[in-house]
Motif scaffolding. Structure first.
Motif, PDB file in Angstrom:
ATOM      1  N   HIS A 119       0.818  -1.210   0.000  1.00  0.00           N
ATOM      2  CA  HIS A 119       0.000   0.000   0.000  1.00  0.00           C
ATOM      3  C   HIS A 119       0.853   1.262   0.000  1.00  0.00           C
ATOM      4  CE1 HIS A 119      -3.683  -2.298   0.492  1.00  0.00           C
ATOM      5  NE2 HIS A 119      -3.125  -2.966   1.485  1.00  0.00           N
ATOM      6  N   ASP A 120       2.055   1.176   0.523  1.00  0.00           N
ATOM      7  CA  ASP A 120       2.930   2.350   0.525  1.00  0.00           C
ATOM      8  C   ASP A 120       3.350   2.724  -0.903  1.00  0.00           C
ATOM      9  OD1 ASP A 120       2.742   2.366   3.252  1.00  0.00           O
ATOM     10  OD2 ASP A 120       4.649   1.341   3.583  1.00  0.00           O
ATOM     11  N   TYR A 121       3.669   1.711  -1.710  1.00  0.00           N
ATOM     12  CA  TYR A 121       4.067   1.954  -3.107  1.00  0.00           C
ATOM     13  C   TYR A 121       2.881   1.890  -4.072  1.00  0.00           C
ATOM     14  CZ  TYR A 121       9.013   1.704  -1.848  1.00  0.00           C
ATOM     15  OH  TYR A 121      10.253   1.951  -1.315  1.00  0.00           O
ATOM     16  N   ARG A 122       1.734   1.493  -3.558  1.00  0.00           N
ATOM     17  CA  ARG A 122       0.511   1.406  -4.354  1.00  0.00           C
ATOM     18  C   ARG A 122       0.722   0.508  -5.583  1.00  0.00           C
ATOM     19  NH1 ARG A 122      -3.491   4.690  -3.058  1.00  0.00           N
ATOM     20  NH2 ARG A 122      -4.343   4.713  -5.174  1.00  0.00           N
ATOM     21  N   HIS A 123       1.269  -0.672  -5.321  1.00  0.00           N
ATOM     22  CA  HIS A 123       1.381  -1.634  -6.413  1.00  0.00           C
ATOM     23  C   HIS A 123       0.951  -3.027  -5.960  1.00  0.00           C
ATOM     24  CE1 HIS A 123       5.887  -2.066  -5.213  1.00  0.00           C
ATOM     25  NE2 HIS A 123       5.243  -3.096  -4.719  1.00  0.00           N
ATOM     26  N   ILE A 124       0.480  -3.782  -6.932  1.00  0.00           N
ATOM     27  CA  ILE A 124       0.201  -5.207  -6.760  1.00  0.00           C
ATOM     28  C   ILE A 124       1.469  -5.950  -7.151  1.00  0.00           C
ATOM     29  CG2 ILE A 124      -1.177  -7.169  -7.558  1.00  0.00           C
ATOM     30  CD1 ILE A 124      -3.370  -5.051  -8.303  1.00  0.00           C
ATOM     31  N   PHE A 125       2.040  -6.714  -6.241  1.00  0.00           N
ATOM     32  CA  PHE A 125       3.244  -7.467  -6.590  1.00  0.00           C
ATOM     33  C   PHE A 125       2.887  -8.926  -6.856  1.00  0.00           C
ATOM     34  CE2 PHE A 125       3.163  -7.577  -1.916  1.00  0.00           C
ATOM     35  CZ  PHE A 125       3.344  -8.924  -1.648  1.00  0.00           C
ATOM     36  N   ILE A 126       3.528  -9.482  -7.872  1.00  0.00           N
ATOM     37  CA  ILE A 126       3.355 -10.886  -8.240  1.00  0.00           C
ATOM     38  C   ILE A 126       4.753 -11.491  -8.309  1.00  0.00           C
ATOM     39  CG2 ILE A 126       2.446 -12.511  -9.938  1.00  0.00           C
ATOM     40  CD1 ILE A 126       0.580 -10.285 -10.928  1.00  0.00           C
ATOM     41  N   ALA A 127       5.028 -12.444  -7.435  1.00  0.00           N
ATOM     42  CA  ALA A 127       6.373 -13.033  -7.346  1.00  0.00           C
ATOM     43  C   ALA A 127       6.295 -14.538  -7.578  1.00  0.00           C
ATOM     44  CB  ALA A 127       6.993 -12.735  -5.985  1.00  0.00           C
TER      45      ALA A 127
END
Length: 327
Positions: A119-127
């Motif tokens: 939420h701080d970077y406002r991204h959805i991460f997919i690893a």
């Protein structure tokens, strides 16, 4: 006469295959007229005129690394909450949305995926998880050695193991899981990452996600991955993925495979931009390479060691099916 690398490399002119010589900045008709290391046969390997300025070593070291550790904990043997134990090492507001443990048909094993939000970077991460058992490793290297390529559904050809994994992951419900994340956080961008096998699969799926969500920015941080797709695939990545970085350490042998022994034979090709670190990977001691395949960066490093693949940024990325919580 073609006056630029992009116009020259790989073009046919009166039955002659053209190549660009970086020593003389000329379009030439013969491989004997320029040093092979300074010859470009494909447009995707033309030197970039402008190098990116957005690569952030600190972000990669302190944020992306933990996404990769989290993905490596998506396994049948890891206790519940394993991925979150890695993400708790970060100070940000992080949330795991889905953990996918996908059976893989080509090796009868699995690949793990974690989908979450920062939420701080406002991204959805997919690893994507790296290889975590010997059978999976041996099957991959057998296919690399065979030079086995298959048609990739999105375009071009790709190393067969990655095509099969791609189809398995889609059949398992990857798109539905991503749609759920996007539905909950529609204004967030995407960040894709993974190490080794995970580095290859996140490269493959960065194109998939970019094509499904063309209005969203997709950023790719692929660590130490082998080559995946051919020049057509690499060109599509350049056209559709907003930002792409391929992080490697000097001495790592995995990115050398599948072998690319000739520019004229069909084979997988690396994508840009290679972020090349000397062996100790101290802060900011990296180089951004202007070509996807160049002997002046990792490809030209003649000594190789497993430790360069496993230890990155002073962290251990050895992945075993018996992994436990992050400590």
């Amino acid at each position: 006469m073609f006056l630029t690398c992009e116009a020259c490399a790989g073009r046919e002119d009166r039955g002659v295959s053209c190549r660009w010589c970086m020593e003389t900045n000329q379009c030439l008709p013969s491989k004997y007229m320029c040093h092979p290391w300074r010859t470009v046969l494909h447009e995707v390997n033309c030197p970039a005129k402008i190098l990116p300025t957005t690569y952030n070593d600190t972000f990669n070291r302190l944020e992306v690394a933990h996404y990769i550790h989290a993905a490596n904990r998506v396994s049948v043997s890891v206790p519940v909450g394993g991925p979150m134990s890695c993400l708790m090492q970060m100070s940000g507001n992080i949330e795991v949305i889905h953990e996918l443990l996908v059976p893989t048909s080509v090796d009868q094993k699995s690949i793990g995926i974690v989908i979450g939000v920062n939420h701080d970077y406002r991204h959805i991460f997919i690893a994507f998880r790296s290889t975590n058992n010997m059978r999976q490793l041996l099957v991959q290297w057998l296919i690399f050695g065979m030079g086995w390529m298959e048609d990739f559904p999105l375009g071009g050809q790709m190393t067969a193991v990655f095509v099969r994994n791609y189809k398995d992951i889609l059949n398992f419900g990857f798109d539905k899981a991503v749609e759920d994340a996007v539905g909950r956080f529609p204004s967030y961008s995407f960040l894709m990452t993974g190490h080794s096998l995970g580095g290859a699969m996140t490269t493959v799926f960065s194109l998939h996600v970019a094509l499904r969500y063309p209005a969203k920015q997709v950023r790719l941080y692929a660590w130490s991955g082998p080559r995946s797709g051919d020049e057509t695939f690499v060109k599509m990545l350049k056209e559709h993925v907003f930002e792409q970085y391929r992080i490697v350490r000097d001495g790592d042998f995995v990115p050398d495979f599948p072998l690319r022994i000739s520019q004229t034979l069909p084979a997988a090709h690396h994508n840009t931009f290679e972020i090349y670190y000397p062996k100790h990977m101290t802060t900011d001691n990296y180089r951004i390479c202007d070509q996807a395949e160049t002997e002046s960066c990792l490809k030209g490093s003649w000594w190789k060691t497993m430790f360069s693949h496993i230890f990155m940024f002073d962290m251990n990325f050895f992945n075993s099916q018996f992994m436990d919580y992050c400590e």
